[in-house]
Motif scaffolding. Sequence first.
Motif, PDB file in Angstrom:
ATOM      1  N   MET A  58      26.180  23.703  26.386  1.00  0.00           N
ATOM      2  CA  MET A  58      25.123  24.201  27.247  1.00  0.00           C
ATOM      3  C   MET A  58      24.589  23.096  28.157  1.00  0.00           C
ATOM      4  O   MET A  58      24.391  23.322  29.346  1.00  0.00           O
ATOM      5  N   GLU A  59      24.380  21.929  27.588  1.00  0.00           N
ATOM      6  CA  GLU A  59      23.854  20.803  28.359  1.00  0.00           C
ATOM      7  C   GLU A  59      24.852  20.359  29.428  1.00  0.00           C
ATOM      8  O   GLU A  59      24.460  20.057  30.555  1.00  0.00           O
ATOM      9  N   LYS A  60      26.140  20.385  29.089  1.00  0.00           N
ATOM     10  CA  LYS A  60      27.173  20.009  30.059  1.00  0.00           C
ATOM     11  C   LYS A  60      27.194  20.993  31.225  1.00  0.00           C
ATOM     12  O   LYS A  60      27.375  20.602  32.366  1.00  0.00           O
ATOM     13  N   MET A  61      26.997  22.261  30.917  1.00  0.00           N
ATOM     14  CA  MET A  61      26.979  23.275  31.948  1.00  0.00           C
ATOM     15  C   MET A  61      25.801  23.068  32.907  1.00  0.00           C
ATOM     16  O   MET A  61      25.935  23.208  34.126  1.00  0.00           O
ATOM     17  N   ILE A  62      24.661  22.699  32.363  1.00  0.00           N
ATOM     18  CA  ILE A  62      23.475  22.456  33.182  1.00  0.00           C
ATOM     19  C   ILE A  62      23.706  21.255  34.098  1.00  0.00           C
ATOM     20  O   ILE A  62      23.405  21.306  35.291  1.00  0.00           O
TER      21      ILE A  62
END
Length: 96
Positions: A1-5
């Motif tokens: 999720m953090e990588k996507m953000i």
Amino acid sequence: MEKMIFKRLEEIIQLLTANNILGKEILSFNESCQYMSISSSFLYKLTADRKIPYYIPNGKKIYFKRTELDTWLSRNRLGTKSEIADDTLNTLLRKS
């Protein structure tokens, strides 16, 4: 999720940068590379060979007019097969 953000934030930064460049008349060297999607070494080669118009107002930094870059990018247009066929036909009809 953090990588996507982080990936999405990077995309947003790139879009904002591109939008800023399109609104400017005079571009820096790095902005010009980004605008034309070419490497800095290639742009240095073009300036060293005097193949592209540029400005050095204080004798150090290189600047470019965006409109002149557009003109330079638009040179040496190649016609489509249809245009070439039409030109050939017109030439043959004129000689008849």
